[in-house]
Design an enzyme around this catalytic site. Structure first.
Site, PDB file in Angstrom:
ATOM      1  N   SER A 244      16.502  33.960  31.042  1.00 29.11           N
ATOM      2  CA  SER A 244      15.297  34.336  30.305  1.00 29.11           C
ATOM      3  C   SER A 244      14.290  33.188  30.293  1.00 29.11           C
ATOM      4  O   SER A 244      14.667  32.023  30.292  1.00 29.11           O
ATOM      5  CB  SER A 244      15.694  34.691  28.862  1.00 29.11           C
ATOM      6  OG  SER A 244      14.555  34.685  28.032  1.00 29.11           O
TER       7      SER A 244
ATOM      8  N   PRO B 142       7.934  33.060  12.745  1.00 33.43           N
ATOM      9  CA  PRO B 142       8.510  31.748  13.069  1.00 33.43           C
ATOM     10  C   PRO B 142       9.259  31.784  14.413  1.00 33.43           C
ATOM     11  O   PRO B 142       9.962  32.752  14.701  1.00 33.43           O
ATOM     12  CB  PRO B 142       9.492  31.494  11.915  1.00 33.43           C
ATOM     13  CG  PRO B 142       9.028  32.374  10.807  1.00 33.43           C
ATOM     14  CD  PRO B 142       8.392  33.583  11.445  1.00 33.43           C
ATOM     15  N   GLY B 143       9.043  30.730  15.192  1.00 35.34           N
ATOM     16  CA  GLY B 143       9.789  30.648  16.458  1.00 35.34           C
ATOM     17  C   GLY B 143       9.027  31.196  17.643  1.00 35.34           C
ATOM     18  O   GLY B 143       9.399  30.946  18.791  1.00 35.34           O
TER      19      GLY B 143
ATOM     20  N   ASN C 100      30.895  47.192  26.787  1.00 38.35           N
ATOM     21  CA  ASN C 100      31.729  47.435  25.585  1.00 38.35           C
ATOM     22  C   ASN C 100      31.008  48.350  24.588  1.00 38.35           C
ATOM     23  O   ASN C 100      31.499  48.614  23.504  1.00 38.35           O
ATOM     24  CB  ASN C 100      32.131  46.119  24.912  1.00 38.35           C
ATOM     25  CG  ASN C 100      30.934  45.409  24.284  1.00 38.35           C
ATOM     26  OD1 ASN C 100      29.804  45.905  24.349  1.00 38.35           O
ATOM     27  ND2 ASN C 100      31.171  44.255  23.694  1.00 38.35           N
TER      28      ASN C 100
ATOM     29  N   PHE D 155      24.985  41.032  32.670  1.00 41.64           N
ATOM     30  CA  PHE D 155      24.055  41.295  31.560  1.00 41.64           C
ATOM     31  C   PHE D 155      24.772  41.233  30.208  1.00 41.64           C
ATOM     32  O   PHE D 155      24.138  41.079  29.180  1.00 41.64           O
ATOM     33  CB  PHE D 155      23.460  42.708  31.676  1.00 41.64           C
ATOM     34  CG  PHE D 155      22.550  42.907  32.839  1.00 41.64           C
ATOM     35  CD1 PHE D 155      22.963  43.622  33.954  1.00 41.64           C
ATOM     36  CD2 PHE D 155      21.289  42.364  32.835  1.00 41.64           C
ATOM     37  CE1 PHE D 155      22.113  43.823  35.034  1.00 41.64           C
ATOM     38  CE2 PHE D 155      20.437  42.554  33.913  1.00 41.64           C
ATOM     39  CZ  PHE D 155      20.853  43.284  35.011  1.00 41.64           C
TER      40      PHE D 155
ATOM     41  N   LYS E  32      21.503  31.146  26.703  1.00 41.11           N
ATOM     42  CA  LYS E  32      20.933  31.374  28.040  1.00 41.11           C
ATOM     43  C   LYS E  32      20.936  30.058  28.823  1.00 41.11           C
ATOM     44  O   LYS E  32      21.334  30.001  29.988  1.00 41.11           O
ATOM     45  CB  LYS E  32      19.495  31.899  27.938  1.00 41.11           C
ATOM     46  CG  LYS E  32      19.386  33.351  27.472  1.00 41.11           C
ATOM     47  CD  LYS E  32      20.079  34.307  28.404  1.00 41.11           C
ATOM     48  CE  LYS E  32      19.890  35.761  27.992  1.00 41.11           C
ATOM     49  NZ  LYS E  32      20.671  36.698  28.830  1.00 41.11           N
TER      50      LYS E  32
ATOM     51  N   TYR F  24      20.542  32.241  20.509  1.00 35.42           N
ATOM     52  CA  TYR F  24      20.445  33.186  21.642  1.00 35.42           C
ATOM     53  C   TYR F  24      19.860  32.446  22.853  1.00 35.42           C
ATOM     54  O   TYR F  24      20.448  32.456  23.930  1.00 35.42           O
ATOM     55  CB  TYR F  24      19.561  34.383  21.279  1.00 35.42           C
ATOM     56  CG  TYR F  24      18.965  35.064  22.481  1.00 35.42           C
ATOM     57  CD1 TYR F  24      17.652  34.794  22.872  1.00 35.42           C
ATOM     58  CD2 TYR F  24      19.721  35.926  23.265  1.00 35.42           C
ATOM     59  CE1 TYR F  24      17.107  35.385  24.001  1.00 35.42           C
ATOM     60  CE2 TYR F  24      19.177  36.532  24.379  1.00 35.42           C
ATOM     61  CZ  TYR F  24      17.870  36.249  24.746  1.00 35.42           C
ATOM     62  OH  TYR F  24      17.334  36.835  25.869  1.00 35.42           O
TER      63      TYR F  24
HETATM   64  C1  WQD Z   1       6.398  39.395  22.031  1.00 35.81           C
HETATM   65  C2  WQD Z   1       5.136  39.110  21.237  1.00 35.81           C
HETATM   66  C3  WQD Z   1       5.521  38.580  18.927  1.00 35.81           C
HETATM   67  C4  WQD Z   1       7.012  42.424  17.618  1.00 35.81           C
HETATM   68  C5  WQD Z   1      12.049  37.728  23.232  1.00 35.81           C
HETATM   69  C6  WQD Z   1      13.133  36.817  23.752  1.00 35.81           C
HETATM   70  C7  WQD Z   1      13.223  36.930  25.254  1.00 35.81           C
HETATM   71  C8  WQD Z   1      13.474  38.346  25.640  1.00 35.81           C
HETATM   72  C9  WQD Z   1      12.361  39.236  25.080  1.00 35.81           C
HETATM   73  C10 WQD Z   1      15.441  39.563  24.825  1.00 35.81           C
HETATM   74  C11 WQD Z   1       5.307  37.942  20.274  1.00 35.81           C
HETATM   75  C12 WQD Z   1       4.732  39.872  19.068  1.00 35.81           C
HETATM   76  C13 WQD Z   1       6.525  41.400  18.409  1.00 35.81           C
HETATM   77  C14 WQD Z   1       6.195  42.975  16.599  1.00 35.81           C
HETATM   78  C15 WQD Z   1       4.448  41.464  17.211  1.00 35.81           C
HETATM   79  N1  WQD Z   1      14.782  38.638  25.277  1.00 35.81           N
HETATM   80  N2  WQD Z   1       5.261  40.952  18.215  1.00 35.81           N
HETATM   81  N3  WQD Z   1       4.925  42.480  16.437  1.00 35.81           N
HETATM   82  O1  WQD Z   1       9.711  36.985  21.412  1.00 35.81           O
HETATM   83  O2  WQD Z   1       8.312  37.001  23.554  1.00 35.81           O
HETATM   84  O3  WQD Z   1      10.787  37.289  23.697  1.00 35.81           O
HETATM   85  O4  WQD Z   1      12.293  39.056  23.648  1.00 35.81           O
HETATM   86  O5  WQD Z   1      15.676  40.642  25.248  1.00 35.81           O
HETATM   87  O6  WQD Z   1      14.303  36.130  25.720  1.00 35.81           O
HETATM   88  O7  WQD Z   1      12.805  35.467  23.461  1.00 35.81           O
HETATM   89  O8  WQD Z   1       9.383  39.109  22.763  1.00 35.81           O
HETATM   90  O9  WQD Z   1       8.684  41.410  22.193  1.00 35.81           O
HETATM   91  O10 WQD Z   1       9.803  39.981  20.402  1.00 35.81           O
HETATM   92  O11 WQD Z   1       7.475  39.460  21.101  1.00 35.81           O
HETATM   93  O12 WQD Z   1       3.290  41.018  17.051  1.00 35.81           O
HETATM   94  O13 WQD Z   1       6.570  43.896  15.821  1.00 35.81           O
HETATM   95  O14 WQD Z   1       4.848  40.256  20.413  1.00 35.81           O
HETATM   96  O15 WQD Z   1       4.996  37.793  17.864  1.00 35.81           O
HETATM   97  O16 WQD Z   1       4.097  37.213  20.238  1.00 35.81           O
HETATM   98  P1  WQD Z   1       9.473  37.504  22.779  1.00 35.81           P
HETATM   99  P2  WQD Z   1       8.896  40.054  21.571  1.00 35.81           P
END
Ligand code: WQD
Length: 342
Positions: free
Chosen positions: A127, A299-300, A34, A83, A156, A152
């Site tokens: 995921s 957070p998270g 879409n 996807f 999943k 999100y």
């Molecule tokens: C990875 C690490 C951040 C950005 C998520 C979803 C997963 C998948 C991938 C979506 C973490 C650190 C990040 C930044 C940082 N889905 N980081 N500075 O959170 O492991 O997974 O994305 O497509 O389902 O949960 O991936 O790349 O956001 O973060 O330090 O600017 O990099 O804290 O430790 P994540 P991420």
């Protein structure tokens, strides 16, 4: 007779890479999207990479049951790779209803239409987020799922359950869920890659946009985690390796090699890298200095997660092969390609 695979959300980052690998493996592909979270850049890139100008593209929303039904009525579809869905963790916390409605309704429509049109094979893009903060590492497919930390992540888990329960109830379908760890990188051609809208949430696009000058500084979220260098650890999987896993999984279904009607596979390298290791490897691989700063934890975020990919290695015959330095070089080449078009 060539088998036909529908790739829903196929104009996106992972969907476009999967489309390339499916075509190169000899499948016919229909791409439906879409375009809510991408433009035609990647689909145009797919056509250039494969040399195929005739790949069917349907602009549609899978929340529209009538349009979904029409797709299955007008095409002979042997398998679906799903996807299509929203995927921004942070946004899902602020707009849960948007995520539950879109991600669940679209998948339910796909399953219903597949079931009523004799399409037995459904592959769901899941995921590693379903594992939450794992108690034991590496995680296997038997590792417990943890309560989701975002809507999100919850969608999943819920979509996995919808597929599992549908397979149990309806003999007309069977399914595979692939649990991706952290997809990164871009196709070596630099014609397709990650194209986040607005400020990237994910690490690698933020790194490449900082390196190209689109972002002032990369903030590393946390250096006080209980890990070797204090930053989080992840299983970064090259997007081309990830895409190839989908071809192995689709072939498993179409060649009737499944051992159960519903199967789950971890798609990861099995090798953890920390955020700081990735930052340093990116600088080394591309001979550049990145402007980054340590910042408070996000957070998270989970401290560490990486896969035990044994089941996918043994059952799918798939293994991650690309070297992280090549992946980071490809990510940078993609960012430079985007800049050259601006
Ligand atoms: C990875 C690490 C951040 C950005 C998520 C979803 C997963 C998948 C991938 C979506 C973490 C650190 C990040 C930044 C940082 N889905 N980081 N500075 O959170 O492991 O997974 O994305 O497509 O389902 O949960 O991936 O790349 O956001 O973060 O330090 O600017 O990099 O804290 O430790 P994540 P991420």
């Amino acid at each position: 007779m060539k088998k036909c695979v529908l790739v829903s959300g196929g104009a996106g980052f992972i969907g476009s890479h999967v489309t390339v690998e499916l075509i190169e493996a000899g499948y016919d592909v229909i791409v439906a999207d879409n375009m809510s979270n991408c433009d035609m850049t990647c689909f145009e890139g797919v056509k250039k990479i494969t040399g195929r100008e005739d790949i069917p593209f349907v602009k549609m929303d899978f929340c529209d049951a009538v349009a979904t039904e029409l797709l299955f009525t007008t095409h002979e579809i042997d398998a679906v790779i799903h996807f299509a869905g929203f995927k921004a963790v942070g946004e899902s916390v602020n707009e849960p209803l948007k995520y539950y409605k879109n991600n669940l309704e679209s998948f339910i429509n796909v399953i219903e239409s597949a079931k009523s049109h004799g399409c037995r094979n459904i592959l769901f893009s899941s995921s590693a987020t379903v594992y939450g903060e794992p108690d034991k590492l590496p995680v296997t497919e038997e590792s417990p799922r943890k309560p989701a930390t975002s809507p999100y992540g919850n969608t999943k888990q819920m979509c996995e359950d919808i597929l599992r329960d549908s397979v149990r109830a309806y003999s007309a379908i069977r399914g595979i869920a692939l649990r991706y760890f952290n997809p990164i990188g871009a196709h070596p051609s630099a014609l397709i890659g990650e194209l986040p809208r607005g400020v990237p949430n994910n690490l690698v696009p933020f790194i490449t946009q900082t390196a190209i000058g689109k972002r002032e500084c990369l903030y590393v979220f946390g250096d006080d985690y209980p890990t070797p260098d204090g930053s989080c650890q992840r299983d970064f999987i090259d997007v081309v390796d990830l895409a190839k896993a989908h071809v192995f999984a689709v072939s498993r279904m179409l060649d009737d090699k499944m051992k159960k009607e519903y199967e789950i596979f971890n798609i990861g390298t099995g090798k953890p890298f920390s955020v700081m290791e990735l930052v340093n490897d990116f600088q080394k691989a591309n001979s550049l200095k990145l402007n980054y700063r340590m910042a408070p934890r996000r957070p998270g975020d989970v401290t560490a997660i990486w896969a035990d990919p044994t089941l996918a290695n043994e059952e799918l015959g798939w293994k991650a092969e690309r070297d992280i330095m090549d992946t980071l070089t490809a990510a940078w080449a993609w960012e430079k390609h985007l800049a050259s078009k601006e």
